[in-house]
Design an enzyme around this catalytic site. Sequence first.
Site, PDB file in Angstrom:
ATOM      1  N   HIS A  33     -75.283  89.320 -25.783  1.00  0.00           N
ATOM      2  CA  HIS A  33     -75.665  90.733 -25.935  1.00  0.00           C
ATOM      3  C   HIS A  33     -74.683  91.414 -26.891  1.00  0.00           C
ATOM      4  O   HIS A  33     -73.495  91.083 -26.914  1.00  0.00           O
ATOM      5  CB  HIS A  33     -75.661  91.433 -24.570  1.00  0.00           C
ATOM      6  CG  HIS A  33     -76.203  92.824 -24.656  1.00  0.00           C
ATOM      7  ND1 HIS A  33     -75.421  93.887 -25.022  1.00  0.00           N
ATOM      8  CD2 HIS A  33     -77.451  93.314 -24.460  1.00  0.00           C
ATOM      9  CE1 HIS A  33     -76.173  94.984 -25.050  1.00  0.00           C
ATOM     10  NE2 HIS A  33     -77.413  94.664 -24.705  1.00  0.00           N
ATOM     11  N   LYS A  80     -76.805  96.836 -17.408  1.00  0.00           N
ATOM     12  CA  LYS A  80     -75.410  96.962 -17.875  1.00  0.00           C
ATOM     13  C   LYS A  80     -74.506  97.260 -16.671  1.00  0.00           C
ATOM     14  O   LYS A  80     -74.781  96.785 -15.584  1.00  0.00           O
ATOM     15  CB  LYS A  80     -75.328  98.019 -18.980  1.00  0.00           C
ATOM     16  CG  LYS A  80     -76.400  97.779 -20.060  1.00  0.00           C
ATOM     17  CD  LYS A  80     -76.217  98.569 -21.297  1.00  0.00           C
ATOM     18  CE  LYS A  80     -77.341  98.208 -22.271  1.00  0.00           C
ATOM     19  NZ  LYS A  80     -77.187  98.798 -23.582  1.00  0.00           N
ATOM     20  N   GLY A  91     -78.849 101.971 -27.283  1.00  0.00           N
ATOM     21  CA  GLY A  91     -78.234 103.125 -26.628  1.00  0.00           C
ATOM     22  C   GLY A  91     -78.121 104.342 -27.533  1.00  0.00           C
ATOM     23  O   GLY A  91     -77.424 105.306 -27.213  1.00  0.00           O
ATOM     24  N   GLU A 108     -82.187  92.445 -30.975  1.00  0.00           N
ATOM     25  CA  GLU A 108     -81.702  93.792 -30.659  1.00  0.00           C
ATOM     26  C   GLU A 108     -80.801  94.299 -31.787  1.00  0.00           C
ATOM     27  O   GLU A 108     -79.605  93.995 -31.807  1.00  0.00           O
ATOM     28  CB  GLU A 108     -80.912  93.776 -29.354  1.00  0.00           C
ATOM     29  CG  GLU A 108     -81.728  93.365 -28.151  1.00  0.00           C
ATOM     30  CD  GLU A 108     -81.134  93.925 -26.864  1.00  0.00           C
ATOM     31  OE1 GLU A 108     -81.842  94.658 -26.178  1.00  0.00           O
ATOM     32  OE2 GLU A 108     -79.968  93.648 -26.571  1.00  0.00           O
ATOM     33  N   GLU A 124     -73.138  94.108 -26.812  1.00  0.00           N
ATOM     34  CA  GLU A 124     -71.914  94.671 -26.213  1.00  0.00           C
ATOM     35  C   GLU A 124     -70.899  93.566 -25.921  1.00  0.00           C
ATOM     36  O   GLU A 124     -69.689  93.785 -25.989  1.00  0.00           O
ATOM     37  CB  GLU A 124     -72.282  95.481 -24.956  1.00  0.00           C
ATOM     38  CG  GLU A 124     -72.895  96.817 -25.352  1.00  0.00           C
ATOM     39  CD  GLU A 124     -73.981  97.334 -24.433  1.00  0.00           C
ATOM     40  OE1 GLU A 124     -74.028  96.936 -23.263  1.00  0.00           O
ATOM     41  OE2 GLU A 124     -74.807  98.148 -24.905  1.00  0.00           O
ATOM     42  N   ASN A 155     -82.096  95.565 -18.643  1.00  0.00           N
ATOM     43  CA  ASN A 155     -80.655  95.274 -18.629  1.00  0.00           C
ATOM     44  C   ASN A 155     -79.922  96.498 -18.074  1.00  0.00           C
ATOM     45  O   ASN A 155     -79.818  97.522 -18.754  1.00  0.00           O
ATOM     46  CB  ASN A 155     -80.204  94.968 -20.067  1.00  0.00           C
ATOM     47  CG  ASN A 155     -78.696  94.829 -20.186  1.00  0.00           C
ATOM     48  OD1 ASN A 155     -77.984  94.740 -19.191  1.00  0.00           O
ATOM     49  ND2 ASN A 155     -78.211  94.817 -21.426  1.00  0.00           N
ATOM     50  N   SER A 189     -83.325 101.052 -27.535  1.00  0.00           N
ATOM     51  CA  SER A 189     -83.943 102.374 -27.318  1.00  0.00           C
ATOM     52  C   SER A 189     -85.448 102.292 -27.049  1.00  0.00           C
ATOM     53  O   SER A 189     -86.220 103.135 -27.526  1.00  0.00           O
ATOM     54  CB  SER A 189     -83.652 103.306 -28.492  1.00  0.00           C
ATOM     55  OG  SER A 189     -82.258 103.535 -28.598  1.00  0.00           O
TER      56      SER A 189
HETATM   57  P1  PGA Z   1     -81.065 100.577 -24.706  1.00  0.00           P
HETATM   58  O1  PGA Z   1     -80.314  99.182 -24.488  1.00  0.00           O
HETATM   59  O2  PGA Z   1     -82.502 100.390 -24.296  1.00  0.00           O
HETATM   60  O3  PGA Z   1     -80.341 101.551 -23.804  1.00  0.00           O
HETATM   61  O4  PGA Z   1     -80.948 100.930 -26.137  1.00  0.00           O
HETATM   62  C1  PGA Z   1     -80.937  97.963 -24.783  1.00  0.00           C
HETATM   63  C2  PGA Z   1     -80.026  96.798 -24.500  1.00  0.00           C
HETATM   64  O5  PGA Z   1     -78.807  96.928 -24.639  1.00  0.00           O
HETATM   65  O6  PGA Z   1     -80.482  95.702 -24.107  1.00  0.00           O
END
Ligand code: PGA
Length: 268
Positions: free
Chosen positions: A108, A11, A187, A181, A110, A9, A227
């Site tokens: 997601h 983003k 993140g 997730e 976010e 992803n 992560s």
């Molecule tokens: P990250 O993000 O690996 O940077 O923690 C994962 C995601 O948002 O799908």
Amino acid sequence: MKKIWLYGNWKMNKTLGDTEEFILSFKDAFTTKQKGYMDIHKKGFLDVTIFPPFTGLFHARELLRREQINFLDIGAQNIYFETSGAFTGEISPLMISDTGCRKALVGHSERRHIFGEGEALIASKVRSCLSNGVIPVLCYGEILEERDKGLTLEIVQRQLLSALQGLDVSEISEKVILAYEPVWAIGTGRSAKPQDAQEVCEYSRAILETIFGGEEASKTPILYGGSVKPSNGKELLIQKDVDGVLVGGASLEVSSFLGILDSYMARE
Ligand code: PGA
């Protein structure tokens, strides 16, 4: 051998030039003979997909066609549930499939937490994807406060039921992908412990079983995200109910993205 889903992803990252650079360098790395990725892909044991921003989707698809790359797939990061109309700034699943993409992230964290997407909207998006030939990659997971209060499984159950209940098994058969997730792991550099990821993925499969039956539950890929990087990828991927990983930060570079697969392959 178990099939692995490696999803990236991006983003809100990468211009068209960056996208092209990534895909070409991915092609070189993936087709390196010693790695054996092509063989695994040809046997059907690997699904590698990146989710660039909307602006990159068509360009990325064209590049795959031009370079004859059939071992990398492209998906969208979001969709709106209507097919067309007065929805300024939104993109419909019909438009996504028009670019040649057949997958989209839905729900997601976010989108849920920064843009305030609620469960009813997410459920509509899942349905809209399915009726437009797009596979929804349904993301769900608890926030830290909920985990600390011991509410993880309750939240997961609520989010999955609200997004999936009421769908007919024939509608979803092999057309839905789940991505657990935990919000506190996204993140932050702080991944879930492999056994915790396994516990929630196993529980998610049990919920799928109650909605769609055991056969469908066992066929549905369940990914873990939050992560994931080369140093923890193997431990997560060897868990029985973790079929793959959804990677944010580490998917922006070919070396760290494929490094996750490298660590899994070198597990013996
Ligand atoms: P990250 O993000 O690996 O940077 O923690 C994962 C995601 O948002 O799908």
